[in-house]
Design an enzyme around this catalytic site. Structure first.
Site, PDB file in Angstrom:
ATOM      1  N   LYS A  22       7.487   6.311  33.816  1.00  0.00           N
ATOM      2  CA  LYS A  22       7.356   5.004  34.624  1.00  0.00           C
ATOM      3  C   LYS A  22       7.391   3.715  33.733  1.00  0.00           C
ATOM      4  O   LYS A  22       7.927   2.581  33.838  1.00  0.00           O
ATOM      5  CB  LYS A  22       6.015   4.767  35.562  1.00  0.00           C
ATOM      6  CG  LYS A  22       5.850   3.660  36.102  1.00  0.00           C
ATOM      7  CD  LYS A  22       4.197   3.747  36.987  1.00  0.00           C
ATOM      8  CE  LYS A  22       4.123   1.998  37.351  1.00  0.00           C
ATOM      9  NZ  LYS A  22       3.291   1.374  36.329  1.00  0.00           N
ATOM     10  N   ASN A  23       6.509   3.848  32.685  1.00  0.00           N
ATOM     11  CA  ASN A  23       6.292   2.615  31.726  1.00  0.00           C
ATOM     12  C   ASN A  23       7.413   2.441  30.896  1.00  0.00           C
ATOM     13  O   ASN A  23       7.655   1.285  30.535  1.00  0.00           O
ATOM     14  CB  ASN A  23       5.007   2.815  30.995  1.00  0.00           C
ATOM     15  CG  ASN A  23       3.735   2.917  31.774  1.00  0.00           C
ATOM     16  OD1 ASN A  23       3.809   2.095  32.818  1.00  0.00           O
ATOM     17  ND2 ASN A  23       2.484   3.365  31.361  1.00  0.00           N
ATOM     18  N   ARG A  97       3.936  -5.770  38.567  1.00  0.00           N
ATOM     19  CA  ARG A  97       3.493  -6.222  37.357  1.00  0.00           C
ATOM     20  C   ARG A  97       4.893  -6.019  36.274  1.00  0.00           C
ATOM     21  O   ARG A  97       5.004  -7.073  35.372  1.00  0.00           O
ATOM     22  CB  ARG A  97       2.618  -5.048  36.722  1.00  0.00           C
ATOM     23  CG  ARG A  97       2.023  -5.437  35.204  1.00  0.00           C
ATOM     24  CD  ARG A  97       1.004  -6.582  35.257  1.00  0.00           C
ATOM     25  NE  ARG A  97       0.909  -6.850  33.854  1.00  0.00           N
ATOM     26  CZ  ARG A  97       0.038  -8.209  33.572  1.00  0.00           C
ATOM     27  NH1 ARG A  97      -0.397  -8.810  34.511  1.00  0.00           N
ATOM     28  NH2 ARG A  97      -0.164  -8.106  32.315  1.00  0.00           N
ATOM     29  N   ASP A 121      -1.897  -3.362  39.470  1.00  0.00           N
ATOM     30  CA  ASP A 121      -3.261  -2.827  39.391  1.00  0.00           C
ATOM     31  C   ASP A 121      -4.582  -3.657  39.308  1.00  0.00           C
ATOM     32  O   ASP A 121      -4.240  -4.445  38.480  1.00  0.00           O
ATOM     33  CB  ASP A 121      -3.517  -1.570  38.527  1.00  0.00           C
ATOM     34  CG  ASP A 121      -2.471  -0.186  38.660  1.00  0.00           C
ATOM     35  OD1 ASP A 121      -2.471  -0.185  40.016  1.00  0.00           O
ATOM     36  OD2 ASP A 121      -2.333   0.313  37.845  1.00  0.00           O
ATOM     37  N   ASP A 320      -4.286   4.916  29.958  1.00  0.00           N
ATOM     38  CA  ASP A 320      -4.034   5.524  31.601  1.00  0.00           C
ATOM     39  C   ASP A 320      -4.410   7.051  31.894  1.00  0.00           C
ATOM     40  O   ASP A 320      -4.312   7.287  32.980  1.00  0.00           O
ATOM     41  CB  ASP A 320      -2.488   5.332  31.731  1.00  0.00           C
ATOM     42  CG  ASP A 320      -2.133   4.054  31.826  1.00  0.00           C
ATOM     43  OD1 ASP A 320      -2.875   3.054  32.059  1.00  0.00           O
ATOM     44  OD2 ASP A 320      -0.762   3.711  31.719  1.00  0.00           O
ATOM     45  N   MET A 342     -10.286  -1.172  27.261  1.00  0.00           N
ATOM     46  CA  MET A 342      -8.966  -2.266  27.493  1.00  0.00           C
ATOM     47  C   MET A 342      -9.247  -3.018  28.721  1.00  0.00           C
ATOM     48  O   MET A 342      -9.024  -4.180  28.840  1.00  0.00           O
ATOM     49  CB  MET A 342      -7.827  -1.669  27.469  1.00  0.00           C
ATOM     50  CG  MET A 342      -7.299  -1.132  26.076  1.00  0.00           C
ATOM     51  SD  MET A 342      -5.550  -0.676  26.163  1.00  0.00           S
ATOM     52  CE  MET A 342      -4.712  -2.035  26.446  1.00  0.00           C
TER      53      MET A 342
END
Length: 436
Positions: A22-23, A97, A121, A320, A342
């Site tokens: 996904k990223n 995002r 998110d 993540d 983070m």
């Protein structure tokens, strides 16, 4: 709105193929805006966030052709820049995002890029300063409409320069790199992110004609070129999904094989799960998790102190997967401190695990101590709501290991990051169904 109904407490068995990352997809798809030539991308995950970005690109004027289930071609030879200032774009961009990463390519190729404050998110502050400071360093003028939360950058030309990023932001680095490849002169980016997905982006740009060196390090040098051409690109498997399936196998005492994981790009992930006592076996390019019928024991440090698992920029452990580590530890033998550095809201889903019977002490917004049950007490089924993608999959794993039938609401959050999850879990024996 949909819900998942999950009957927990069943062992699973079989193999599962991770989706495309996904990223990586969110970066790679934005890069098609850098050239008028055709770009073919393979292994694209069929998930909500990626599909939203593909739709947005289509509205921008990109010609999108679906070649197969996971392969698309894109051609950005007739971009509609007026769409960027429309009410429709302000609505579309706000819901994703990853939409922030269209700004760098648009600025580089067309001299302007706009974006509404993007969503994503609800895990705490996710500032955009790194992106826009990078564009300003390259010579862009920045403007911000506070009433509409609308950002813009414009430049007659971009000029290469040296910059030291204030944080090793993955999306920030990607955005600046995509702007710099068409800038005049040489750009040097220090404290650059160096995740495998960013390496993939840089390699793809080089195949398109860019001149990027230092790939894989935190010091990137980019010699600007006049134009980029088309290419083909295949995305890596999703390392977050791979980690999710490792945790699922351990929590349900299941024997699972995760296929084609690209071991060389997993970094610390296998070792961190091994520190929880989980057997992570390398079979070619697959991961095999044997059934942990006797449970798994968390390691201590050599001086006997409690294990701490924390996140860090690559090659550190990815933030993540901390939610997965936390839920997996609830049935381990021993204790672990999970330190999420983070994002200040990412651990707030632990109250739902506590309701299920997990022994977790939330020390503060960033730290939680987990005391494992060692399977002597099963988690109990409950009704819960998914707050974000990663917490959602963690709650799903908890439900699959729990005694009884659980219900998860707001599953659209999980759909944003995991493709066809019900069908794929049913294929390995999970008792899960999607209800309206």
């Amino acid at each position: 709105m949909g819900i998942f109904k999950i009957e927990g407490g069943h062992q699973l068995k079989g193999s599962i193929q991770p989706q495309g990352a996904k990223n990586e997809a969110l970066q790679i798809l934005c890069a098609v805006l850098l050239t008028p030539e055709k770009v073919t991308i393979k292994n694209i995950p069929d998930i909500v966030d990626v599909n939203k970005l593909i739709t947005l690109l289509g509205k921008l004027g990109v010609k999108v052709e679906k070649l197969s289930t996971s392969s698309y071609s894109f051609q950005a030879d007739a971009i509609n820049l007026k769409y960027l200032e429309s009410a429709e774009f302000k609505q579309d961009g706000r819901g994703l995002r990853g939409s922030i990463m269209i700004v760098g390519p648009l600025l580089a190729r067309f001299g302007k890029g706009y974006i509404p404050k993007p969503g994503g998110d609800k895990i705490g502050r996710r500032r955009l300063d790194t992106h826009f400071e990078g564009f300003i360093n390259l010579g862009a003028k920045f403007r911000y409409n506070r009433e509409e939360y609308f950002y813009g950058v414009e430049a007659d030309k971009l000029t290469g320069t040296y910059m030291l990023l204030d944080e090793a932001s993955v999306t920030g680095t990607a955005n600046i790199v995509m702007a710099a490849v068409l800038a005049e002169g040489t750009t040097t980016i220090y404290n650059a992110a160096c995740e495998p997905y960013l390496q993939q982006l840089c390699k793809m740009l080089n195949r398109m004609g860019a001149k990027i060196s230092g790939i894989g390090s935190n010091l990137l040098t980019i010699e600007g070129v006049d134009a980029l051409g088309g290419t083909e690109h295949t995305m890596l498997p999703d390392m977050i999904e791979i980690g999710s399936w490792i945790g699922l196998a351990a929590m349900t005492k299941s024997e699972l094989t995760i296929k084609n994981v690209s071991w060389d790009d997993l970094g610390q992930i296998p070792n961190v799960f091994r520190k929880l006592g989980i057997s992570v076996e390398k079979h070619g390019d697959d991961i095999h998790i044997p059934a942990h019928t006797d449970g798994y024991e968390i390691q201590s440090y050599i001086d006997g102190s409690i294990l701490t698992v924390s996140d860090a920029p690559w090659p550190g452990f990815t933030p993540d997967l901390l939610s997965i580590i936390l839920v997996t530890a609830t049935q381990a033998r021993g204790s672990v401190l999970v330190h999420q550095k983070m994002f200040e809201s990412r651990l707030f889903f632990v109250d739902k695990l506590i309701d299920m019977g997990a022994k977790i002490i939330l020390c503060d917004p960033h730290r939680a101590t987990v005391i494992g049950h060692d399977f002597k007490s099963q988690l109990k089924a409950t009704t819960m709501t998914s707050p974000d993608i990663r917490a959602g999959i963690s709650l799903l794993i908890a439900a699959l290991s729990a005694k009884g039938t659980s219900t998860i609401h707001n599953i659209e959050q999980i759909d944003r990051g995991y493709e066809h999850i019900v069908e794929r879990l049913q294929a390995i024996g999970a008792k899960i169904e999607r209800l309206d």
